[in-house]
Design a protein around this motif. Structure first.
Motif, short mmCIF file in Angstrom:
data_model
loop_
_atom_site.label_atom_id
_atom_site.label_comp_id
_atom_site.label_asym_id
_atom_site.label_seq_id
_atom_site.Cartn_x
_atom_site.Cartn_y
_atom_site.Cartn_z
N VAL A 48 -0.74 4.11 1.05
CA VAL A 48 -1.31 2.78 0.78
C VAL A 48 -0.94 2.19 -0.22
N ALA A 49 -1.16 2.80 -1.47
CA ALA A 49 -1.02 1.96 -2.84
C ALA A 49 -0.92 3.20 -3.82
N THR A 50 -0.05 2.82 -4.88
CA THR A 50 -0.17 3.85 -6.21
C THR A 50 0.02 2.87 -7.34
N GLY A 54 0.78 2.96 -16.58
CA GLY A 54 1.47 1.77 -17.36
C GLY A 54 1.17 0.40 -16.50
N GLY A 55 0.74 0.77 -15.38
CA GLY A 55 0.23 -0.48 -14.68
C GLY A 55 1.22 -0.65 -13.32
N SER A 56 2.04 -0.17 -13.35
CA SER A 56 3.05 -0.61 -12.11
C SER A 56 2.61 -0.05 -10.82
N THR A 57 2.62 -1.04 -9.99
CA THR A 57 1.94 -0.81 -8.61
C THR A 57 2.90 -0.70 -7.68
N ASN A 58 2.67 -0.22 -6.49
CA ASN A 58 3.40 0.06 -5.17
C ASN A 58 2.50 -0.04 -4.06
N TYR A 59 2.80 -0.90 -3.03
CA TYR A 59 1.97 -1.07 -1.82
C TYR A 59 2.83 -0.79 -0.60
#
Length: 121
Positions: A48-50, A54-59
């Motif tokens: 779903v999301a990670t 460091g705050g980098s996101t992936n959806y």
């Protein structure tokens, strides 16, 4: 050695919102990537999301613009704010954490037991 405790699942109408939380505890030296996955009966668990430390996101494409992942590093907690929910978002949601243990500086990957999210039409 690492426990993940989820909260926030439940039943909501389409178009509504829910917020999931997941707190990590135990012999944690550092937490790297944390995330949310979901699974429906007969299907594979999907991302779903990670979010990294460091705050980098992936959806996943299916949730972009509707879901927001965030984390509080001081509390070892990750959140998933889910807005504009759709019936197809219905699933068991699993929190995941990757990091390093205090003992022996070993890598770990942990999963929470899952929380049901049901979106009614």
């Amino acid at each position: 050695q690492v426990q993940l405790v989820e909260s926030g699942g439940g039943l909501v109408q389409a178009g509504g919102s829910l917020r999931l939380s997941c707190a990590a505890s135990g012999s944690i030296f550092s937490l790297n990537r944390m995330g949310w996955y979901r699974q429906t009966p007969g299907k594979q668990r999907e991302l779903v999301a990670t979010v990294t430390s460091g705050g980098s996101t992936n959806y996943a494409n299916s949730v972009k613009g509707r879901f927001t992942i965030s984390r509080d590093n001081a509390k070892n907690t990750v959140y998933l704010q889910m807005n504009s929910l759709k019936p197809e978002d219905t699933a068991v949601y699993y929190c995941n954490a990757e990091g390093i243990l205090v003992s022996g500086r070993a890598n770990f990957i942990s999963w929470a037991q899952g929380t049901q999210v049901t979106v009614s039409s």
